[in-house]
Motif scaffolding. Structure first.
Motif, short mmCIF file in Angstrom:
data_model
loop_
_atom_site.label_atom_id
_atom_site.label_comp_id
_atom_site.label_asym_id
_atom_site.label_seq_id
_atom_site.Cartn_x
_atom_site.Cartn_y
_atom_site.Cartn_z
N THR A 52 0.83 -1.20 0.00
CA THR A 52 0.00 0.00 0.00
C THR A 52 0.87 1.25 0.00
O THR A 52 1.99 1.25 0.51
N LYS A 53 0.32 2.31 -0.56
CA LYS A 53 1.03 3.59 -0.55
C LYS A 53 0.67 4.41 0.67
O LYS A 53 1.40 5.29 1.08
N ASN A 54 -0.52 4.15 1.24
CA ASN A 54 -1.00 4.92 2.38
C ASN A 54 -1.45 3.94 3.46
O ASN A 54 -2.59 3.47 3.47
N VAL A 60 -7.52 2.18 8.23
CA VAL A 60 -8.86 2.70 8.45
C VAL A 60 -9.89 1.86 7.70
O VAL A 60 -10.95 1.52 8.25
N ARG A 61 -9.58 1.48 6.47
CA ARG A 61 -10.50 0.64 5.69
C ARG A 61 -10.69 -0.72 6.35
O ARG A 61 -11.81 -1.25 6.40
N LEU A 62 -9.62 -1.32 6.88
CA LEU A 62 -9.75 -2.60 7.56
C LEU A 62 -10.60 -2.48 8.82
O LEU A 62 -11.43 -3.34 9.11
N ILE A 63 -10.40 -1.40 9.57
CA ILE A 63 -11.18 -1.19 10.79
C ILE A 63 -12.65 -0.98 10.47
O ILE A 63 -13.54 -1.55 11.11
N ILE A 64 -12.94 -0.18 9.46
CA ILE A 64 -14.34 0.07 9.07
C ILE A 64 -14.99 -1.24 8.61
O ILE A 64 -16.13 -1.54 9.00
#
Length: 79
Positions: A52-54, A60-64
């Motif tokens: 990943t670059k960010n 955050v996407r994994l947590i959501i």
């Protein structure tokens, strides 16, 4: 194998585990085969983090996704 093929394999193994848990709880082979999906998904998450670059956005996407899927899983399986 490509990452997509590993995702499909892991999803199919997870489906076998869930079918075994819901419809055939006494057939432990289905549960054991299904448990092979976790290492595959864990490896894919590690590869996603590596490429990943960010990292913060990835996290955050994994947590959501976890926050969305956990109540659904609880309602379906009531564990």
């Amino acid at each position: 194998m490509t990452a997509f093929q590993i995702k499909v394999l892991a999803a199919l193994l997870m489906l076998v585990d869930h079918i075994g848990a819901i419809f055939f709880p006494k057939i432990f082979v289905l549960r054991i085969v299904g448990r092979l999906s976790f290492p595959l998904f864990a490896w894919l998450i590690g590869q996603g983090e590596k490429h990943t670059k960010n990292f913060k956005l990835y996290l955050v996407r994994l947590i959501i996704l976890g926050l969305i899927s956990q109540p659904v899983s609880y309602l379906l399986f009531q564990w």
